[in-house]
Design a protein around this motif. Sequence first.
Motif, PDB file in Angstrom:
ATOM      1  N   ARG A  17      -7.799 -13.135  11.377  1.00 35.52           N
ATOM      2  CA  ARG A  17      -6.355 -12.864  11.446  1.00 35.52           C
ATOM      3  C   ARG A  17      -5.646 -13.381  10.194  1.00 35.52           C
ATOM      4  N   ARG A  18      -6.066 -14.538   9.727  1.00 31.34           N
ATOM      5  CA  ARG A  18      -5.432 -15.093   8.524  1.00 31.34           C
ATOM      6  C   ARG A  18      -5.667 -14.182   7.327  1.00 31.34           C
ATOM      7  N   GLU A  19      -6.887 -13.685   7.189  1.00 30.22           N
ATOM      8  CA  GLU A  19      -7.183 -12.782   6.078  1.00 30.22           C
ATOM      9  C   GLU A  19      -6.396 -11.482   6.208  1.00 30.22           C
ATOM     10  N   LEU A  20      -6.380 -10.923   7.421  1.00 33.71           N
ATOM     11  CA  LEU A  20      -5.647  -9.679   7.644  1.00 33.71           C
ATOM     12  C   LEU A  20      -4.161  -9.857   7.372  1.00 33.71           C
ATOM     13  N   SER A  21      -3.621 -11.010   7.753  1.00 33.83           N
ATOM     14  CA  SER A  21      -2.181 -11.244   7.580  1.00 33.83           C
ATOM     15  C   SER A  21      -1.773 -11.250   6.112  1.00 33.83           C
ATOM     16  N   THR A  22      -2.716 -11.544   5.221  1.00 32.74           N
ATOM     17  CA  THR A  22      -2.394 -11.515   3.790  1.00 32.74           C
ATOM     18  C   THR A  22      -2.394 -10.092   3.243  1.00 32.74           C
ATOM     19  N   HIS A  23      -2.956  -9.155   4.013  1.00 31.48           N
ATOM     20  CA  HIS A  23      -3.011  -7.763   3.563  1.00 31.48           C
ATOM     21  C   HIS A  23      -1.971  -6.878   4.244  1.00 31.48           C
ATOM     22  N   VAL A  24      -1.425  -7.329   5.369  1.00 30.69           N
ATOM     23  CA  VAL A  24      -0.341  -6.585   6.010  1.00 30.69           C
ATOM     24  C   VAL A  24       0.975  -7.082   5.421  1.00 30.69           C
ATOM     25  N   LYS A  25       1.753  -6.157   4.875  1.00 31.09           N
ATOM     26  CA  LYS A  25       2.974  -6.511   4.153  1.00 31.09           C
ATOM     27  C   LYS A  25       4.206  -5.998   4.893  1.00 31.09           C
TER      28      LYS A  25
END
Length: 343
Positions: free
Chosen positions: A195-203
Motif C-alpha cells: 500500500r505504501r508503494e502504491l500510494s506513491t504512484h497514485v496522484k
Amino acid sequence: MANNYDAWKVSVTDFEEQKSDYDKLLFFLRFGILAPSSHNSQPWEFQIDVEKLSINVFKSKVRVLPVGDPNDDLSYVSIGCTVENIVVTADYFGYTVSVVYEENPQIELCAILQFTQDHSKSIDSSHLIHQIKRRIVNRGKYEQRNLPDEFLEKIQKFSTTDHKVVLIQDSQTIADIGKIANYASIQLMSSYLFRRELSTHVKNNFTESYVGIPAFGMQIPGILSLIVPNLIKLFNMDKFSEKQNTALFTKYTPEIIVLTSKNNTKKDKLIIGRMYQNIALNAISQDIKTSPWGSVSVYSESNKELQKVLNTEFYPEFLFRIGYNNKDPHHSPRLLVNSVIKK
C-alpha cells in the motif's frame, strides 16, 4: 506551469522536421513512451546507436515496483508495450524493425531494435499509429454487448505456438475470474509495504508529477483525489470496494482476454506486452476499451487458480477486461522522451 502532459502533443506531421537519423529514432520513441505501464511507472530507458541505426531498450533501475512487482513481470509486459508502439510507428514511416530479445533476467537490457528503411511512408488512414494517442485504459463499466466477430477473429490470430490469446465470454467463467482477480487485489493490498508503494504512484488530479496514476483514472473526482494517496496507504481499499469490484465483473464485463505463454520467461513477457498493445490499438480503432487487472499477474496463488479455470498448461501472463464504454478519462502524464535516454 507543469508540462507533464506535453508528451501527448506529438504528431505524425512532426516527422518531416526530423533531418538526422538520431532525430528520427528519437521521434519514434516519442510515440513509444505513450505505451501503458503498471502504475504508470514507465519502467523503460533507451539508448540510441546512430551508426547501427538501432535502439537498445532497457528496464529502468529506478522506475520499477520492488514490492508490487518483485519479479518485474509487469515491467517486462510494459516494456513490450512500448516496443510495439515503436515498431508500429517506424512501420508507418517506412522502416522495418527487427527485434532481438535479451532473455537474461539478471541484466537490464530487454531488446535491441534494428531499423531498416525499406518501404514507403504509409498513407493508410487506418494504420495503427493513429490509435496510439487514442488508446487509454478505461476501468469503468462496460456495456453488456458482445464484440464484433471480425475483431475477435483477428485478435485470436495473434496466438502462436508459445503464446495464446484466450477469450472468455461465458458469464459464469467471467464471474469466477472476477473472484480470483478481486482476491488477488485484496491480498496484495493487505500488505502495508504494498500500500505504501502504491500510494506513491497514485496522484491527486492536480499533480505535476510525470509518473503515476492521477485519481481520475480510477474515476475519483478532484477534491476527493487529494486524500486518496493517504487512504490507500492506511487502508485496504480493495477490501472496502470488494462488492463494487465483484459487480464490475458480473454485470459490466462482457468479455475477458487472458494472454498466456508456454515458458513464462522474460522474453515471453516482453512478447505478451507487444501482443496486448497491438490488441489495445486494434480495439480502440473500433472504440473498444481495455482495462488490465495486474494483481493476478503477480499474486502467484491467484495465478495458479486462474490457470485451473482456464484449464491450460500455459502460464497466464496478463488479464484484461474488454468492452464498450463511451466515457474516457484523461490520459496519464508522461516523462518527456529526453529524460528516458541513456547517455
